[in-house]
Design a protein around this motif. Structure first.
Motif, PDB file in Angstrom:
ATOM      1  N   LEU A 147      -3.580   2.861   4.568  1.00  0.00           N
ATOM      2  CA  LEU A 147      -4.718   3.236   5.161  1.00  0.00           C
ATOM      3  C   LEU A 147      -5.318   4.121   4.127  1.00  0.00           C
ATOM      4  N   PHE A 148      -4.564   4.868   3.335  1.00  0.00           N
ATOM      5  CA  PHE A 148      -5.207   5.778   2.548  1.00  0.00           C
ATOM      6  C   PHE A 148      -5.472   5.243   1.016  1.00  0.00           C
ATOM      7  N   TYR A 149      -5.276   4.121   0.791  1.00  0.00           N
ATOM      8  CA  TYR A 149      -5.655   3.459  -0.428  1.00  0.00           C
ATOM      9  C   TYR A 149      -6.906   2.607  -0.271  1.00  0.00           C
ATOM     10  N   LEU A 150      -7.560   2.368  -1.311  1.00  0.00           N
ATOM     11  CA  LEU A 150      -8.875   1.822  -1.345  1.00  0.00           C
ATOM     12  C   LEU A 150      -8.662   0.457  -1.391  1.00  0.00           C
ATOM     13  N   PRO A 151      -9.580  -0.367  -0.671  1.00  0.00           N
ATOM     14  CA  PRO A 151      -9.250  -2.035  -0.676  1.00  0.00           C
ATOM     15  C   PRO A 151      -8.679  -2.340  -1.929  1.00  0.00           C
ATOM     16  N   GLN A 152      -9.295  -2.304  -2.938  1.00  0.00           N
ATOM     17  CA  GLN A 152      -8.757  -3.144  -4.090  1.00  0.00           C
ATOM     18  C   GLN A 152      -7.596  -2.605  -4.559  1.00  0.00           C
TER      19      GLN A 152
END
Length: 128
Positions: free
Chosen positions: A57-62
């Protein structure tokens, strides 16, 4: 209180009370098992909102599409730890620059049983 129990209590309190670093315990799949005050401050989630969720959840979609979270866990398994600096997501959708360190945790037989994830928010001065 016996000395061992007191030491365990103080150790738990030390981790919980740290506010400048997010200190998170993850299981083998990256599910969040513990959450300290620093994690709440940096990422914006209360423990009851985030424990049981996956750290992806903490990471950007890409970065999720590129499987960065999974690659970092795999690196920690292979090398003992993984470091990364990059943009991270807060609960409110804003981003911040974070420096992370994921460390593999081992049992008595040297099997990886989980991970600690340490995150520090970086200032513009530290990035630039």
């Amino acid at each position: 209180m016996e000395k061992k129990k007191l030491l365990e209590t103080l150790h738990r309190q030390m981790i919980e009370e740290v506010q400048d670093y997010a200190i998170i315990l993850l299981d083998l799949d990256g599910t969040i098992l513990s959450w300290n005050k620093g994690a709440e401050h940096i990422k914006g989630y209360k423990p009851e909102e985030i424990i049981g969720q996956n750290f992806r959840l903490f990471y950007l979609p890409q970065h999720r599409e590129e499987k960065l979270p999974e690659r970092l866990l795999a690196q920690a398994v292979k090398e003992g730890r993984a470091k990364h600096i990059g943009r991270r997501l807060r609960k409110n959708g804003t981003t911040f620059w974070g420096s992370i360190l994921i460390t593999a945790l081992h049992d008595e037989d040297n099997n990886v049983v989980g991970f600690t994830k340490l995150t520090r928010e970086l200032s513009d001065y530290e990035i630039g």
